[in-house]
Design a protein around this motif. Structure first.
Motif, mmCIF file in Angstrom:
data_model
loop_
_atom_site.group_PDB
_atom_site.id
_atom_site.type_symbol
_atom_site.label_atom_id
_atom_site.label_comp_id
_atom_site.label_asym_id
_atom_site.label_seq_id
_atom_site.Cartn_x
_atom_site.Cartn_y
_atom_site.Cartn_z
ATOM 1 N N ILE A 36 47.098 -33.120 -31.897
ATOM 2 C CA ILE A 36 46.658 -33.947 -33.036
ATOM 3 C C ILE A 36 45.681 -35.013 -32.575
ATOM 4 O O ILE A 36 44.669 -35.276 -33.230
ATOM 5 C CB ILE A 36 47.882 -34.570 -33.748
ATOM 6 C CG1 ILE A 36 48.697 -33.473 -34.432
ATOM 7 C CG2 ILE A 36 47.440 -35.621 -34.764
ATOM 8 C CD1 ILE A 36 49.998 -33.939 -35.030
ATOM 9 N N LEU A 37 45.947 -35.598 -31.428
ATOM 10 C CA LEU A 37 45.059 -36.620 -30.887
ATOM 11 C C LEU A 37 43.675 -36.041 -30.593
ATOM 12 O O LEU A 37 42.655 -36.597 -30.969
ATOM 13 C CB LEU A 37 45.668 -37.236 -29.624
ATOM 14 C CG LEU A 37 44.892 -38.387 -28.990
ATOM 15 C CD1 LEU A 37 44.850 -39.578 -29.950
ATOM 16 C CD2 LEU A 37 45.533 -38.797 -27.682
ATOM 17 N N SER A 38 43.628 -34.848 -29.923
ATOM 18 C CA SER A 38 42.318 -34.256 -29.636
ATOM 19 C C SER A 38 41.629 -33.801 -30.903
ATOM 20 O O SER A 38 40.404 -33.914 -31.026
ATOM 21 C CB SER A 38 42.387 -33.088 -28.683
ATOM 22 O OG SER A 38 43.635 -32.662 -28.394
ATOM 23 N N LEU A 39 42.363 -33.305 -31.859
ATOM 24 C CA LEU A 39 41.770 -32.884 -33.131
ATOM 25 C C LEU A 39 41.168 -34.078 -33.862
ATOM 26 O O LEU A 39 40.076 -33.986 -34.428
ATOM 27 C CB LEU A 39 42.827 -32.186 -33.996
ATOM 28 C CG LEU A 39 42.340 -31.572 -35.288
ATOM 29 C CD1 LEU A 39 41.314 -30.483 -35.004
ATOM 30 C CD2 LEU A 39 43.499 -30.993 -36.079
ATOM 31 N N SER A 40 41.852 -35.208 -33.825
ATOM 32 C CA SER A 40 41.329 -36.404 -34.497
ATOM 33 C C SER A 40 40.050 -36.899 -33.813
ATOM 34 O O SER A 40 39.113 -37.339 -34.481
ATOM 35 C CB SER A 40 42.382 -37.511 -34.549
ATOM 36 O OG SER A 40 42.727 -37.921 -33.256
ATOM 37 N N PHE A 41 39.979 -36.814 -32.474
ATOM 38 C CA PHE A 41 38.741 -37.193 -31.775
ATOM 39 C C PHE A 41 37.594 -36.275 -32.163
ATOM 40 O O PHE A 41 36.462 -36.711 -32.354
ATOM 41 C CB PHE A 41 38.934 -37.181 -30.260
ATOM 42 C CG PHE A 41 39.645 -38.382 -29.717
ATOM 43 C CD1 PHE A 41 39.190 -39.663 -30.001
ATOM 44 C CD2 PHE A 41 40.767 -38.248 -28.918
ATOM 45 C CE1 PHE A 41 39.831 -40.781 -29.500
ATOM 46 C CE2 PHE A 41 41.422 -39.351 -28.417
ATOM 47 C CZ PHE A 41 40.958 -40.631 -28.706
ATOM 48 N N ILE A 42 37.877 -34.990 -32.283
ATOM 49 C CA ILE A 42 36.836 -34.035 -32.666
ATOM 50 C C ILE A 42 36.340 -34.325 -34.080
ATOM 51 O O ILE A 42 35.136 -34.357 -34.333
ATOM 52 C CB ILE A 42 37.366 -32.585 -32.550
ATOM 53 C CG1 ILE A 42 37.588 -32.245 -31.074
ATOM 54 C CG2 ILE A 42 36.394 -31.587 -33.193
ATOM 55 C CD1 ILE A 42 38.336 -30.945 -30.852
ATOM 56 N N VAL A 43 37.275 -34.555 -35.002
ATOM 57 C CA VAL A 43 36.897 -34.839 -36.386
ATOM 58 C C VAL A 43 36.109 -36.138 -36.475
ATOM 59 O O VAL A 43 35.068 -36.210 -37.132
ATOM 60 C CB VAL A 43 38.143 -34.896 -37.300
ATOM 61 C CG1 VAL A 43 37.798 -35.400 -38.680
ATOM 62 C CG2 VAL A 43 38.788 -33.518 -37.384
#
Length: 123
Positions: A10-17
């Motif tokens: 979730i943390l990496s997905l939020s950085f990507i978004v």
């Protein structure tokens, strides 16, 4: 362990978004205050009025010329307009390579009409 993997995902997905969000490009003109916009307009008017010879002697960038607010006066007496209010004018000062001998170029502009009223005498 599953919670840690889920958290990292979730943390990496939020950085990507967040990295993909296209932020509005800020135009430098939009970031200027109203007073700075008036000053820039006065500089442009004054710069356009200079001869090519005078433009060649201006030191630095003409967009950085000093702008001051002055009161219209005749014989050092402040002149009111028809409303009884003091007439304010803008003065644009360009420093030149000839300041030592002639002084800077000073141009007085009426901000209400954007017309040049006068220039400083250069000796």
């Amino acid at each position: 362990m599953k919670n840690l993997i889920l958290f990292l995902f979730i943390l990496s997905l939020s950085f990507i978004v967040l990295g993909c969000i296209n932020e509005k490009q800020v135009d430098p003109e939009d970031s200027l205050s109203e007073l700075e916009k008036v000053y820039m307009e006065m500089r442009e008017i004054a710069w356009a009025s200079l001869s090519n010879t005078d433009k060649e002697t201006v030191l630095g960038n003409w967009k950085d010329a000093k702008v001051t607010e002055e009161k219209l006066s005749v014989n050092h007496e402040v002149q009111p307009n028809n409303d009884g209010k003091q007439i304010k004018i803008m003065k644009v000062i360009f420093n030149t390579s000839r300041d030592r001998f002639l002084g800077p170029i000073g141009i007085y502009i009426n901000p209400n009409t954007n017309k040049i009223i006068s220039r400083d005498v250069r000796m």
